[in-house]
Motif scaffolding. Structure first.
Motif, PDB file in Angstrom:
ATOM      1  N   SER A 191     -15.530  91.126 -27.806  1.00 10.84           N
ATOM      2  CA  SER A 191     -15.024  89.845 -28.301  1.00 10.84           C
ATOM      3  C   SER A 191     -13.524  89.664 -28.073  1.00 10.84           C
ATOM      4  O   SER A 191     -13.038  88.533 -28.025  1.00 10.84           O
TER       5      SER A 191
ATOM      6  N   GLY B  21     -19.013  89.123 -26.840  1.00  5.98           N
ATOM      7  CA  GLY B  21     -18.779  89.519 -28.227  1.00  5.98           C
ATOM      8  C   GLY B  21     -19.836  90.500 -28.709  1.00  5.98           C
ATOM      9  O   GLY B  21     -21.021  90.316 -28.461  1.00  5.98           O
TER      10      GLY B  21
ATOM     11  N   HIS C 295     -10.314  90.455 -35.662  1.00  5.14           N
ATOM     12  CA  HIS C 295     -10.139  89.506 -34.562  1.00  5.14           C
ATOM     13  C   HIS C 295      -8.755  88.856 -34.586  1.00  5.14           C
ATOM     14  O   HIS C 295      -8.269  88.432 -35.640  1.00  5.14           O
TER      15      HIS C 295
ATOM     16  N   GLN D 140     -13.827  88.071 -24.735  1.00  2.00           N
ATOM     17  CA  GLN D 140     -14.522  86.781 -24.767  1.00  2.00           C
ATOM     18  C   GLN D 140     -13.664  85.698 -25.412  1.00  2.00           C
ATOM     19  O   GLN D 140     -13.709  84.536 -24.998  1.00  2.00           O
ATOM     20  N   GLY D 141     -12.874  86.069 -26.414  1.00  2.00           N
ATOM     21  CA  GLY D 141     -12.031  85.090 -27.097  1.00  2.00           C
ATOM     22  C   GLY D 141     -10.684  84.864 -26.439  1.00  2.00           C
ATOM     23  O   GLY D 141      -9.832  84.146 -26.976  1.00  2.00           O
TER      24      GLY D 141
ATOM     25  N   GLU E   2      -7.344  87.008 -37.989  1.00  2.70           N
ATOM     26  CA  GLU E   2      -7.971  85.850 -38.626  1.00  2.70           C
ATOM     27  C   GLU E   2      -8.452  86.142 -40.052  1.00  2.70           C
ATOM     28  O   GLU E   2      -9.443  85.575 -40.502  1.00  2.70           O
TER      29      GLU E   2
ATOM     30  N   TYR F 258      -2.993  86.741 -30.109  1.00  2.00           N
ATOM     31  CA  TYR F 258      -3.313  86.647 -28.682  1.00  2.00           C
ATOM     32  C   TYR F 258      -2.072  86.361 -27.842  1.00  2.00           C
ATOM     33  O   TYR F 258      -1.995  86.791 -26.679  1.00  2.00           O
TER      34      TYR F 258
END
Length: 236
Positions: A72, A92, A214, A75-76, A209, A220
């Motif tokens: 993930s 993910g 994540h 993927q994110g 988050e 990011y």
């Protein structure tokens, strides 16, 4: 009034009977589907759908692309923010075992400019560190020797938000994988830990988050900038 009460009681009994029949029927259908092999976990369904998508993408990937492969975290990720040649092959929930299983599916791997890997966290529930490291060794063997590899360090979790206590294991895994990378030509370990960790060794609250794992947009931004700089420093 008495008739109304009797009616309501009877209606409630009827609803309970209908619900009971539905539950029995649903349970029987579920057992039948499992017996016939139709049932699959949510992750298996997601994995199958993502691989169908990846095969379509793979058929159109131009020569010289930078492939981002992993779980993930990939993927994110907006890989275009790192390199205009980036292609996102993240799934993910994936593991090192999953990456091993799907690497052969990517024909574009033979003409890629570089591969960025980020995987390992989801293995922690099922595999010990030695097995995870062994899988990483096998992953490196499946990537063409002339293709540079950047392996992203596993990030610590924010243990204030998690019931698992993985951070010690993650630190040991990172050291082991970094040692492997240093022994293989064209394979580089990108350590993102220091930039995203707080003074207590957790993933910093400002970067996730509020699930302890994540990354958010700010996280990011740091992750992407580090990877962008790393690719440039290796001439990629």
């Amino acid at each position: 009034m008495q008739k109304l009460i009797v009616f309501l009681i009877g209606y409630c009994v009827f609803l309970h009977l209908v619900l009971a029949v539905f539950i029995v029927k649903f349970d029987a259908l579920q057992r039948l589907s499992e017996k016939l092999g139709y049932a699959e976990s949510r992750h298996a369904w997601h994995y199958r759908q993502m691989m169908a998508l990846h095969r379509r993408i793979d058929a159109c990937v131009p020569e010289g692309a930078v492939l981002f492969i992993g779980d993930s975290f990939i993927q994110g990720m907006c890989v275009a923010a790192i390199t205009e040649k980036g292609v996102n092959f993240g799934i993910g929930g994936d593991t090192t075992t999953g990456v091993l299983r799907r690497l052969d599916e990517y024909t574009c791997l033979k003409k890629a400019k570089a591969v960025v890997l980020a995987v390992g966290y989801n293995d922690l529930r099922e595999l010990d560190n030695d097995a995870i490291v062994a899988n990483c060794r096998e992953i490196f063997k499946l990537i063409p020797k002339n293709c540079p590899v950047l392996f992203c360090s596993m990030l610590p979790t924010d243990e204030r938000y998690r019931h698992e206590r993985y951070n010690d294991r993650i630190a040991k895994l990172n050291r082991s994988i970094a040692n492997i990378c240093s022994s293989i030509e064209n394979t580089h370990f990108v350590d993102l830990t220091e930039k995203l960790m707080d003074t207590e060794g957790n993933l910093s609250l400002q970067y996730h988050e509020e699930d302890g794992v994540h990354l958010n947009g700010k996280g990011y931004s740091v992750y992407n900038e580090t990877l962008r700089t790393s690719l440039m420093s290796f001439g990629l």
